[in-house]
Design an enzyme around this catalytic site. Structure first.
Site, PDB file in Angstrom:
ATOM      1  N   GLU A  77       0.835  -1.200   0.000  1.00 57.18           N
ATOM      2  CA  GLU A  77       0.000   0.000   0.000  1.00 57.18           C
ATOM      3  C   GLU A  77       0.872   1.253   0.000  1.00 57.18           C
ATOM      4  OE1 GLU A  77      -3.523   1.780   2.949  1.00 57.18           O
ATOM      5  OE2 GLU A  77      -2.132   0.249   3.675  1.00 57.18           O
ATOM      6  N   LYS A 109      -9.266   2.486  -2.160  1.00 57.90           N
ATOM      7  CA  LYS A 109      -9.462   1.858  -0.851  1.00 57.90           C
ATOM      8  C   LYS A 109     -10.822   2.261  -0.282  1.00 57.90           C
ATOM      9  CE  LYS A 109      -7.060   1.145   3.570  1.00 57.90           C
ATOM     10  NZ  LYS A 109      -5.826   1.436   4.332  1.00 57.90           N
ATOM     11  N   TYR A 119      -8.242   4.017  14.145  1.00 55.93           N
ATOM     12  CA  TYR A 119      -7.936   3.579  15.505  1.00 55.93           C
ATOM     13  C   TYR A 119      -6.417   3.468  15.679  1.00 55.93           C
ATOM     14  CZ  TYR A 119      -7.624  -0.817  12.903  1.00 55.93           C
ATOM     15  OH  TYR A 119      -7.313  -1.782  11.971  1.00 55.93           O
ATOM     16  N   ILE A 143      20.938  -2.346  32.917  1.00 54.90           N
ATOM     17  CA  ILE A 143      20.403  -3.244  31.906  1.00 54.90           C
ATOM     18  C   ILE A 143      19.862  -2.488  30.702  1.00 54.90           C
ATOM     19  CG2 ILE A 143      18.087  -3.361  32.921  1.00 54.90           C
ATOM     20  CD1 ILE A 143      19.985  -6.383  31.520  1.00 54.90           C
ATOM     21  N   GLU A 190       9.470   2.796  33.041  1.00 51.76           N
ATOM     22  CA  GLU A 190       9.903   4.096  33.531  1.00 51.76           C
ATOM     23  C   GLU A 190       9.097   5.224  32.892  1.00 51.76           C
ATOM     24  OE1 GLU A 190      14.594   2.815  34.172  1.00 51.76           O
ATOM     25  OE2 GLU A 190      13.974   3.958  32.413  1.00 51.76           O
ATOM     26  N   GLY A 228      24.473   7.084  26.514  1.00 53.53           N
ATOM     27  CA  GLY A 228      25.110   6.995  27.810  1.00 53.53           C
ATOM     28  C   GLY A 228      25.131   5.557  28.301  1.00 53.53           C
ATOM     29  N   LEU A 229      26.260   5.138  28.864  1.00 49.78           N
ATOM     30  CA  LEU A 229      26.392   3.807  29.455  1.00 49.78           C
ATOM     31  C   LEU A 229      26.463   3.959  30.971  1.00 49.78           C
ATOM     32  CD1 LEU A 229      28.997   2.018  27.135  1.00 49.78           C
ATOM     33  CD2 LEU A 229      26.498   1.913  27.049  1.00 49.78           C
ATOM     34  N   SER A 230      25.499   3.356  31.659  1.00 48.93           N
ATOM     35  CA  SER A 230      25.419   3.490  33.108  1.00 48.93           C
ATOM     36  C   SER A 230      25.855   2.243  33.847  1.00 48.93           C
ATOM     37  CB  SER A 230      23.978   3.814  33.501  1.00 48.93           C
ATOM     38  OG  SER A 230      23.132   2.702  33.228  1.00 48.93           O
ATOM     39  N   SER A 268      20.712   0.551  29.327  1.00 50.60           N
ATOM     40  CA  SER A 268      21.731   1.066  28.403  1.00 50.60           C
ATOM     41  C   SER A 268      22.487  -0.080  27.737  1.00 50.60           C
ATOM     42  CB  SER A 268      22.697   2.002  29.131  1.00 50.60           C
ATOM     43  OG  SER A 268      23.401   1.348  30.157  1.00 50.60           O
ATOM     44  N   ASN A 286      17.852  15.120  39.937  1.00 52.04           N
ATOM     45  CA  ASN A 286      17.519  15.495  38.563  1.00 52.04           C
ATOM     46  C   ASN A 286      18.608  16.361  37.937  1.00 52.04           C
ATOM     47  OD1 ASN A 286      15.103  14.099  38.612  1.00 52.04           O
ATOM     48  ND2 ASN A 286      13.894  15.874  39.255  1.00 52.04           N
ATOM     49  N   CYS A 310      -5.226  -3.200   2.165  1.00 53.75           N
ATOM     50  CA  CYS A 310      -5.031  -3.312   3.616  1.00 53.75           C
ATOM     51  C   CYS A 310      -6.336  -3.539   4.374  1.00 53.75           C
ATOM     52  CB  CYS A 310      -4.286  -2.093   4.142  1.00 53.75           C
ATOM     53  SG  CYS A 310      -3.361  -2.434   5.673  1.00 53.75           S
TER      54      CYS A 310
END
Length: 561
Positions: free
Chosen positions: A41, A117, A123, A314, A421, A309-311, A316, A392, A162
């Site tokens: 489509e 179509k 939705y 899990i 989160e 960023g690497l912290s 990152s 923060n 579709c």
């Protein structure tokens, strides 16, 4: 009859590039002996073109491109197979919406028929009634019947686009629209049903598609061929997996998932090897979708590299693993920004992950910048206790550093927050939420852990075991743990799934067996975090309801759900 399916990965708005890909796909399909070819489509414009359709010039160019492509295909191979091409055309009438979603029958150097179509979904992520006028119930068209019917090589073909194939009352035991294009076409006794589709992924959807489309083929006792788009466009993932069904409803062919492909399905002599192998496991689908979605978003946006960023956590780690698979290790940079609260283990885990993945790292300690903020704010903060404000600030320092590196290096900044989160606001706006793309924003925390284990078992054992087993922590204060502020993730994720994806109210969730105080607390957090989600980076939709295009909660409101 052999039907060639051009499973394409278009770039939205790149009319010339998309037509070139179609032309190349037609050459491959012809070489494989196709008698008729289908695109997905809106293959000319890419799906979804959204508000590009509000510009007359864009619509006119797309329609002219269909004519030009028809001419070029005849030049390439005089007398070659026809092509059913997904595109748009202006509505010549002053009534209704100004555009039709169409399939063009291209043959002999020209567009010979136009099929429109009928059913326009509105939705979840779909908003097609905003742009398109539905096909009228009856219309004369060169002496052809009003239904979308065409005859080719002695076979009567029903052409659907579709959603037109998703309204069968016998399968769904209800009907979402007053019309059923397949019923209308069935009155003309078709020998074949074709469907040009751009069907976005949610996990497990292909099993539903194959079950539903097989039921349609079986109901009308005719073969059905379904052509789906592949690739990532913004927050949507199109998994391809174009397929064919025999008149008994059995699967007769399937194209590969998550990749462009040209597949030719022989309806008269189906072959077992026409069904491409696939893995419908949740983690396998999640991995393929995240990799393809990240690759396409970064590259279609004009970037070639990314940073994050690497912290040592899990989230990152999984994001970095996805980025490496999507872009190549040489195009990914991991940035460590330790604070006085960062554990030695987290730093070591970050460095071990980077070494395992083969990516370069930068280390930028933030303690001196934290001290500068503390001195600057000492007077206005005098007499006030430390709280989440100071936490923060740390996150926003890191966000500023990452954005500076992104600007300077021209690399896409990937955010690393997960759905859990984002749902409850356990993230800092203008801090760890800063970035251009939120890779795992539709994967809950439980799913992130499962994906990490799956990755280590099926891709490579790159994520350190300590990263998977240690208690999650933002490390913004001494001995901080996520569970100090949130319910256990298995409980939290179960409540969130019921509320967000299954639309369950607080009372219904409590009736399902959850503690009333916990449910009330979680849903209050969801409500209060709405303003953050409105400003979040786009992510990849994996579930039936993500915090993206399909999430349309008001900001200033009082929810009683």
């Amino acid at each position: 009859m052999k039907i060639g399916v051009l499973q394409l990965n278009p770039i939205v708005g790149d009319i010339d590039g998309n037509c070139a890909a179609i032309r190349q796909g037609m050459a491959e399909a012809r070489a494989m002996g196709a008698d008729l070819c289908l695109t997905p489509e809106l293959a000319v414009t890419g799906y979804p073109p959204r508000d590009l359709l509000l510009y007359d010039r864009f619509v006119r160019r797309a329609r002219e491109a269909a004519d030009a492509l028809a001419r070029n295909l005849e030049t390439d191979a005089p007398g070659g197979p026809p092509l059913l091409l997904g595109g748009v055309e202006p509505n010549p009438c002053n009534l209704g919406k100004p555009v039709f979603n169409c399939a063009f029958w291209c043959e002999g150097g020209a567009v010979r028929r136009v099929f429109r179509k009928t059913l326009l979904p509105t939705y979840d992520v779909f908003d097609e009634a905003r742009y398109f006028e539905p096909a009228p119930a009856q219309r004369p068209d060169d002496g052809e019947p009003g239904a979308n019917i065409m005859t080719h090589r002695g076979r009567t073909i029903a052409v659907t686009i579709c959603e037109d194939a998703w309204n069968d009352k016998d399968y769904w035991e209800t009907r979402a629209y007053p019309r059923d294009p397949l019923e209308e076409a069935a009155a003309h006794g078709p020998d074949l049903i074709v469907n040009l589709s751009a069907s976005p992924l949610f996990l497990g959807k292909q099993r539903l598609r194959e079950d539903m489309l097989g039921a349609v083929a079986r109901k009308y006792r005719v073969p059905l061929v379904y052509a789906n788009q592949t690739g990532g466009n913004d927050d949507l993932i199109f998994d391809g997996r174009s397929c064919a069904f025999g008149p008994d409803g059995r699967l007769a062919g399937r194209a590969p998932g998550f990749a462009p492909a040209v597949a030719v399905f022989d309806l008269d002599a189906p072959r077992p090897d026409a069904i491409a192998p696939d893995d419908f496991g949740r983690e396998a689908e999640t991995w393929c979708a995240l990799v393809m979605g990240t690759r396409d978003y970064v590259r279609k946006s004009g970037f070639s590299s990314a940073l994050l960023g690497l912290s040592g956590g899990i989230d990152s780690a999984v994001t970095a693993a996805v980025a490496v698979e999507a872009l190549g290790a040489e195009n990914v940079i991991g940035v460590l920004m330790p604070s006085p609260y960062s554990s030695r283990g987290s730093v070591d885990d970050s460095l071990a992950l980077a070494a395992n993945l083969g990516i370069d790292t930068l280390t930028l300690p933030i303690a001196p910048i934290m001290d500068a903020f503390a001195k600057t704010l000492a007077t206005p903060f005098a007499g006030l206790p430390e709280d989440t404000t100071e936490e923060n600030i740390q996150s926003r320092i890191r966000g500023n550093l990452l954005m500076a590196l992104s600007n300077k290096r021209g690399a896409m900044l990937l955010t690393t927050g997960n759905k859990s989160e984002l749902a409850v606001g356990y993230c800092t706006i203008y801090g760890d939420m800063s970035g251009g793309f939120a890779v795992i924003s539709d994967v809950d925390k439980s799913g992130v852990f499962a994906l990490a284990r799956w990755h280590n078992a099926h891709i490579r054992p790159a994520i350190p075991e300590a990263t998977i087993t240690k208690p999650p922590s933002a490390e913004l204060r001494p001995d901080q743990k996520d569970q100090d502020s949130l319910p256990p993730y298995d409980v939290l994720d179960a409540i969130l799934a019921l509320h967000i994806e299954r639309h369950r109210s607080a009372r219904q969730i409590v009736e399902a067996g959850f503690d009333p105080a916990t449910v009330d607390r979680v849903l209050r957090l969801v409500r209060s975090a709405e303003f953050k989600r409105r400003q979040a980076a786009p992510g990849i939709k994996l579930t039936p309801r993500s915090f993206g295009t399909g999430w349309r909660m008001p900001l200033a409101c009082r929810r009683d759900i």
